[in-house]
Structure formats: structure tokens, C-alpha cells
Design a protein around this motif. Structure first.
Motif, PDB file in Angstrom:
ATOM      1  N   ALA A  86       0.848  -1.190   0.000  1.00 42.07           N
ATOM      2  CA  ALA A  86       0.000   0.000   0.000  1.00 42.07           C
ATOM      3  C   ALA A  86       0.878   1.231   0.000  1.00 42.07           C
ATOM      4  CB  ALA A  86      -0.913   0.000   1.215  1.00 42.07           C
ATOM      5  N   GLU A  87       0.743   2.056  -1.066  1.00 39.95           N
ATOM      6  CA  GLU A  87       1.517   3.291  -1.167  1.00 39.95           C
ATOM      7  C   GLU A  87       0.731   4.467  -0.594  1.00 39.95           C
ATOM      8  OE1 GLU A  87       2.185   1.319  -5.373  1.00 39.95           O
ATOM      9  OE2 GLU A  87       0.473   1.763  -4.082  1.00 39.95           O
ATOM     10  N   SER A  88       1.467   5.483  -0.201  1.00 38.84           N
ATOM     11  CA  SER A  88       0.858   6.741   0.227  1.00 38.84           C
ATOM     12  C   SER A  88       1.867   7.856   0.026  1.00 38.84           C
ATOM     13  CB  SER A  88       0.417   6.678   1.687  1.00 38.84           C
ATOM     14  OG  SER A  88       1.529   6.440   2.527  1.00 38.84           O
ATOM     15  N   GLY A  89       1.372   9.103  -0.004  1.00 44.87           N
ATOM     16  CA  GLY A  89       2.268  10.243  -0.014  1.00 44.87           C
ATOM     17  C   GLY A  89       2.367  11.007  -1.309  1.00 44.87           C
ATOM     18  N   GLY A  90       1.655  10.604  -2.349  1.00 49.10           N
ATOM     19  CA  GLY A  90       1.715  11.353  -3.592  1.00 49.10           C
ATOM     20  C   GLY A  90       1.011  12.694  -3.467  1.00 49.10           C
ATOM     21  N   GLY A  91       1.115  13.493  -4.535  1.00 49.96           N
ATOM     22  CA  GLY A  91       0.452  14.791  -4.523  1.00 49.96           C
ATOM     23  C   GLY A  91       1.022  15.727  -5.563  1.00 49.96           C
ATOM     24  N   LEU A  92       0.675  17.002  -5.412  1.00 52.73           N
ATOM     25  CA  LEU A  92       1.111  18.063  -6.318  1.00 52.73           C
ATOM     26  C   LEU A  92       2.199  18.883  -5.637  1.00 52.73           C
ATOM     27  CD1 LEU A  92       0.786  19.883  -8.853  1.00 52.73           C
ATOM     28  CD2 LEU A  92      -1.024  21.094  -7.591  1.00 52.73           C
ATOM     29  N   VAL A  93       3.285  19.134  -6.362  1.00 51.67           N
ATOM     30  CA  VAL A  93       4.389  19.904  -5.804  1.00 51.67           C
ATOM     31  C   VAL A  93       4.991  20.765  -6.910  1.00 51.67           C
ATOM     32  CG1 VAL A  93       6.097  18.095  -6.241  1.00 51.67           C
ATOM     33  CG2 VAL A  93       6.499  19.744  -4.403  1.00 51.67           C
ATOM     34  N   GLN A  94       5.549  21.906  -6.534  1.00 56.48           N
ATOM     35  CA  GLN A  94       6.189  22.782  -7.513  1.00 56.48           C
ATOM     36  C   GLN A  94       7.579  22.257  -7.856  1.00 56.48           C
ATOM     37  OE1 GLN A  94       6.148  26.760  -5.918  1.00 56.48           O
ATOM     38  NE2 GLN A  94       4.030  27.092  -6.553  1.00 56.48           N
ATOM     39  N   ALA A 112       3.946   0.346   2.496  1.00 55.05           N
ATOM     40  CA  ALA A 112       3.840  -0.599   3.606  1.00 55.05           C
ATOM     41  C   ALA A 112       3.500  -1.977   3.060  1.00 55.05           C
ATOM     42  CB  ALA A 112       2.756  -0.136   4.574  1.00 55.05           C
ATOM     43  N   ALA A 113       4.288  -2.980   3.493  1.00 54.56           N
ATOM     44  CA  ALA A 113       4.066  -4.357   3.065  1.00 54.56           C
ATOM     45  C   ALA A 113       3.415  -5.156   4.192  1.00 54.56           C
ATOM     46  CB  ALA A 113       5.392  -5.003   2.668  1.00 54.56           C
ATOM     47  N   SER A 114       2.520  -6.058   3.809  1.00 53.80           N
ATOM     48  CA  SER A 114       1.835  -6.870   4.820  1.00 53.80           C
ATOM     49  C   SER A 114       2.701  -8.018   5.313  1.00 53.80           C
ATOM     50  CB  SER A 114       0.531  -7.439   4.246  1.00 53.80           C
ATOM     51  OG  SER A 114       0.806  -8.260   3.127  1.00 53.80           O
ATOM     52  N   GLY A 115       3.791  -8.303   4.571  1.00 46.43           N
ATOM     53  CA  GLY A 115       4.714  -9.358   4.989  1.00 46.43           C
ATOM     54  C   GLY A 115       6.133  -8.837   4.994  1.00 46.43           C
ATOM     55  N   SER A 136      14.875   4.187   1.460  1.00 43.18           N
ATOM     56  CA  SER A 136      15.346   3.707   2.753  1.00 43.18           C
ATOM     57  C   SER A 136      14.227   2.988   3.493  1.00 43.18           C
ATOM     58  CB  SER A 136      15.850   4.883   3.592  1.00 43.18           C
ATOM     59  OG  SER A 136      14.809   5.799   3.836  1.00 43.18           O
ATOM     60  N   ARG A 137      14.600   2.321   4.577  1.00 45.67           N
ATOM     61  CA  ARG A 137      13.592   1.678   5.409  1.00 45.67           C
ATOM     62  C   ARG A 137      12.898   2.734   6.254  1.00 45.67           C
ATOM     63  NH1 ARG A 137      16.062  -3.735   8.078  1.00 45.67           N
ATOM     64  NH2 ARG A 137      14.082  -3.612   9.157  1.00 45.67           N
ATOM     65  N   GLY A 138      11.589   2.516   6.441  1.00 47.20           N
ATOM     66  CA  GLY A 138      10.841   3.422   7.293  1.00 47.20           C
ATOM     67  C   GLY A 138      10.930   3.000   8.749  1.00 47.20           C
ATOM     68  N   ASN A 139      10.393   3.839   9.606  1.00 49.74           N
ATOM     69  CA  ASN A 139      10.406   3.528  11.040  1.00 49.74           C
ATOM     70  C   ASN A 139       9.368   2.479  11.397  1.00 49.74           C
ATOM     71  OD1 ASN A 139      12.438   5.398  11.615  1.00 49.74           O
ATOM     72  ND2 ASN A 139      10.958   7.074  11.739  1.00 49.74           N
ATOM     73  N   THR A 140       8.344   2.360  10.567  1.00 49.85           N
ATOM     74  CA  THR A 140       7.318   1.343  10.783  1.00 49.85           C
ATOM     75  C   THR A 140       7.763   0.026  10.165  1.00 49.85           C
ATOM     76  OG1 THR A 140       5.638   3.075  10.652  1.00 49.85           O
ATOM     77  CG2 THR A 140       4.883   0.804  10.484  1.00 49.85           C
ATOM     78  N   ARG A 141       7.420  -1.073  10.782  1.00 52.18           N
ATOM     79  CA  ARG A 141       7.837  -2.390  10.309  1.00 52.18           C
ATOM     80  C   ARG A 141       7.386  -2.634   8.876  1.00 52.18           C
ATOM     81  NH1 ARG A 141       6.191  -8.153  13.162  1.00 52.18           N
ATOM     82  NH2 ARG A 141       7.436  -9.485  11.818  1.00 52.18           N
ATOM     83  N   TRP A 187       2.565  -5.808  -6.462  1.00 45.26           N
ATOM     84  CA  TRP A 187       2.504  -4.397  -6.815  1.00 45.26           C
ATOM     85  C   TRP A 187       1.447  -3.688  -5.983  1.00 45.26           C
ATOM     86  CZ3 TRP A 187       5.754  -2.090 -10.348  1.00 45.26           C
ATOM     87  CH2 TRP A 187       6.547  -2.947 -11.105  1.00 45.26           C
ATOM     88  N   GLY A 188       1.729  -2.437  -5.658  1.00 40.70           N
ATOM     89  CA  GLY A 188       0.733  -1.606  -5.022  1.00 40.70           C
ATOM     90  C   GLY A 188      -0.197  -1.000  -6.061  1.00 40.70           C
ATOM     91  N   GLN A 189      -1.149  -0.203  -5.584  1.00 40.84           N
ATOM     92  CA  GLN A 189      -2.162   0.360  -6.476  1.00 40.84           C
ATOM     93  C   GLN A 189      -1.679   1.613  -7.192  1.00 40.84           C
ATOM     94  OE1 GLN A 189      -2.061   0.774  -3.241  1.00 40.84           O
ATOM     95  NE2 GLN A 189      -2.500   2.933  -2.828  1.00 40.84           N
TER      96      GLN A 189
END
Length: 119
Positions: A5-13, A23-26, A68-73, A109-111
Motif C-alpha cells: 500500500a503506497e501513500s504520499g503522492g500529490g502536487l508539488v512545484q 507498507a508491506a503486509s509481509g 530507505s527503510r521506514g520507522n514502521t515495520r 505491486w501496489g495500487q
């Protein structure tokens, strides 16, 4: 079966920054990011072995993006700095067994999440 599951996209200059998270479930051996523009093939961005022993970037993002690896597992972070209009695409997280630049080598693959760089 691993789900992503991906997150964090958006519009930026142009010149701005965005952070994408996956985030991976496994516990995948390898996690990667690809991107795709409508009508074009999926393009490699970066890949990383989970143990951190091997990380590779596309030449087009080297020096600007960091995987890099995130702070969440079981989470990886794609930090994108100095973004350019040509970085505009749907970004996909992928998981696999071998760290390659080839989309077919990844079986999960994520969405996807939209990143738009525009003034």
C-alpha cells in the motif's frame, strides 16, 4: 501473500520535495519503486534489498531520490527532492526476490500513487 500500500503522492512545484511510503503486509526480500506515464512503459526508479546491502537508482533520479527503510515495520520510504516536471507519473511500489530494474521480476505491486510536479 504480500500486499503493498503506497501513500504520499500529490502536487508539488518544481524544486520541491515529496515523500512516498510503501507498507508491506509481509517481509519481502526486495522492495522497489517504478513509475509510469500514460502511454509509456513502466520505468525503474529505485530498488533495495531489505537488509540494506544493495540499493540502486535510475540515473534520472540519482542524487535526488533516496530509498530507505521506514520507522514502521515492513515499510520503505522514497524521499524525492529537487523534483522536476519530468518526474510527473504514477509511482508504484513493488516487491520481489531479486533487486533488478525489470518490472517482470517483481510479483507484488501496489495500487499506485500520483505525483505531479508543476508550477
Amino acid at each position: 501473500q504480500i500486499q503493498l500500500a503506497e501513500s504520499g503522492g500529490g502536487l508539488v512545484q518544481p524544486g520541491g520535495s515529496l515523500t512516498l511510503s510503501c507498507a508491506a503486509s509481509g517481509s519481502p526480500s526486495v522492495m522497489a519503486w517504478f513509475r509510469q506515464v500514460s502511454g509509456k512503459e513502466r520505468e525503474f526508479v529505485a530498488t533495495r534489498r531489505w537488509d540494506g546491502g544493495y540499493t540502486v537508482y535510475a540515473d534520472s533520479v540519482k542524487g535526488r531520490f533516496t530509498l530507505s527503510r521506514g520507522n514502521t515495520r515492513n515499510t520503505v520510504i522514497l524521499q524525492m527532492n529537487n523534483l522536476k516536471p519530468e518526474d510527473t507519473a504514477i509511482y508504484y511500489c513493488a516487491a520481489g526476490m531479486v533487486a533488478t530494474r525489470t518490472p517482470d521480476d517483481y510479483n507484488r505491486w501496489g495500487q499506485g500513487t500520483q505525483v505531479t510536479v508543476s508550477s
